[in-house]
Motif scaffolding. Structure first.
Motif, PDB file in Angstrom:
ATOM      1  N   ASP A  62      -2.343  -3.857   0.587  1.00  0.00           N
ATOM      2  CA  ASP A  62      -1.787  -4.964   1.584  1.00  0.00           C
ATOM      3  C   ASP A  62      -2.584  -5.907   1.799  1.00  0.00           C
ATOM      4  O   ASP A  62      -2.356  -6.859   2.685  1.00  0.00           O
ATOM      5  N   TRP A 112       2.166  -3.101   6.493  1.00  0.00           N
ATOM      6  CA  TRP A 112       2.053  -4.577   6.316  1.00  0.00           C
ATOM      7  C   TRP A 112       2.418  -4.741   4.718  1.00  0.00           C
ATOM      8  O   TRP A 112       1.514  -4.130   4.075  1.00  0.00           O
ATOM      9  N   ASP A 119       0.770  -1.226   0.050  1.00  0.00           N
ATOM     10  CA  ASP A 119       0.101   0.032   0.062  1.00  0.00           C
ATOM     11  C   ASP A 119       0.758   1.263  -0.045  1.00  0.00           C
ATOM     12  O   ASP A 119       1.791   1.415   0.779  1.00  0.00           O
ATOM     13  N   GLU A 122       6.381   2.572   7.812  1.00  0.00           N
ATOM     14  CA  GLU A 122       5.245   2.994   6.927  1.00  0.00           C
ATOM     15  C   GLU A 122       5.628   3.746   5.517  1.00  0.00           C
ATOM     16  O   GLU A 122       4.960   4.138   4.776  1.00  0.00           O
ATOM     17  N   SER A 134       0.652   1.448   4.339  1.00  0.00           N
ATOM     18  CA  SER A 134       0.522   0.622   5.141  1.00  0.00           C
ATOM     19  C   SER A 134       2.032  -0.114   5.668  1.00  0.00           C
ATOM     20  O   SER A 134       2.755  -0.332   4.768  1.00  0.00           O
ATOM     21  N   TRP A 177     -11.132   1.828  11.248  1.00  0.00           N
ATOM     22  CA  TRP A 177     -10.415   2.764  11.906  1.00  0.00           C
ATOM     23  C   TRP A 177     -11.454   3.821  12.705  1.00  0.00           C
ATOM     24  O   TRP A 177     -12.476   3.948  11.970  1.00  0.00           O
TER      25      TRP A 177
END
Length: 227
Positions: A124, A69, A18, A103, A67, A130
Motif C-alpha cells: 500500500d 489504503w 495490500d 479491509e 490494508s 504498530w
C-alpha cells in the motif's frame, strides 16, 4: 512531482493493494460473525451491533484481507461500480454485514477476478508503526520515527498529530517547502509570490526521495498476483 516520476516507471494497469488469504483470527472474529450497520438504513449514524447467529465461510469465492489504503486503477474501479460479472455487487452485499469491510472488499474482488488478479502489487506504499500487540490504529508518528520513515521508501505515512514538529521536518527536508510557504502542518502562506513560481511542468526533476521511491515501486512491481 516525485510521485508522478515514480509511477511513470511502471505499467498503468497496476493496482497497489495490500492483500493476503491468510485470515488468521479474522476468519472467526470478522467473517463468521455478522454485524448490522443501522447507518445503511437510517439518516443518522449509530453503533454497529452484532448478530448472535454465526455464518459459515463462503465457498463461492475466496476471502482476502489487508490494508484499507489502496491505489486503484480507473479500469478496476469501473469494474467495481458496474460489476459486469456480478461479483462486485455480490461481494458488496456480503461485506455489508462484515466488520471493517474496507479491509477486505477490494482485496476479495480483485483476487477473485481472472481479469484483474494479475494486476495486483502487494503493498500500500504506506509507513505505519504498530504497537505490540497491534491495536486498531497505528501509533502516532513523531520525530523519533523520521529516520525509519524516510528509509522505508514509502510514499505515504500515518498517523500524525495536528501541528506535530515532524510535519515541519517533512516539509523542509523531504518536500523542500520553505517555512514561508504553506506546509503539511498548516502554516499560513506568508510570501505568495515566492511560493507560486512554476517551472516547466513537462520536465520531471525528481528529488533524491523521488529516485528512491521509483526504485522501490519498480522493485515491488516485479511480483504480481494473488495467493
Amino acid at each position: 512531482m516525485d510521485l508522478l516520476y515514480a509511477f511513470s516507471s511502471v505499467p498503468k494497469e497496476l493496482n497497489f493493494i495490500d492483500h493476503t488469504s491468510d485470515l488468521g483470527w479474522k476468519e472467526h472474529e470478522r467473517f463468521e460473525k455478522l454485524i448490522v450497520d443501522p447507518s445503511l438504513y437510517m439518516d443518522s449514524n449509530s453503533e454497529l451491533f452484532p448478530v448472535t447467529e454465526p455464518r459459515q465461510m463462503p465457498d463461492a469465492f475466496k476471502i482476502f484481507t489487508g490494508s484499507p489504503w489502496v491505489i486503484l486503477t480507473r479500469n478496476f474501479t469501473e469494474h467495481c461500480v458496474h460489476g459486469w460479472d456480478n461479483l462486485p455487487r455480490k461481494l458488496l452485499m456480503y461485506f455489508a454485514n462484515t466488520a471493517y469491510s474496507m479491509e477486505s472488499y477490494f482485496q476479495t474482488v480483485i483476487c477473485n477476478s481472472s481479469k484483474f488478479r494479475n494486476t495486483t502489487v502487494n503493498g500500500d506504499l504506506r509507513y505505519f508503526v504498530w504497537d505490540d500487540p497491534p491495536g486498531l490504529e497505528p501509533l502516532t508518528l513523531d520525530e523519533s520515527h523520521f529516520g525509519n520513515m524516510v528509509n522505508s521508501s514509502a510514499a505515504f505515512a500515518r498517523r500524525f498529530a495536528e501541528d506535530s514538529p515532524v510535519l515541519k521536518k517533512i516539509d523542509e527536508e523531504i518536500l523542500n517547502h520553505s517555512s514561508d510557504c504553506a506546509s503539511l502542518s498548516g502554516r499560513r502562506v506568508m510570501d505568495v509570490g515566492s511560493c507560486s513560481k512554476w517551472g516547466d511542468i513537462d520536465v520531471l526533476r525528481p528529488s533524491r526521495a523521488g529516485e528512491q521511491l521509483r526504485r522501490f515501486i519498480s522493485e515491488i512491481s516485479q511480483t504480481r498476483g494473488c495467493s
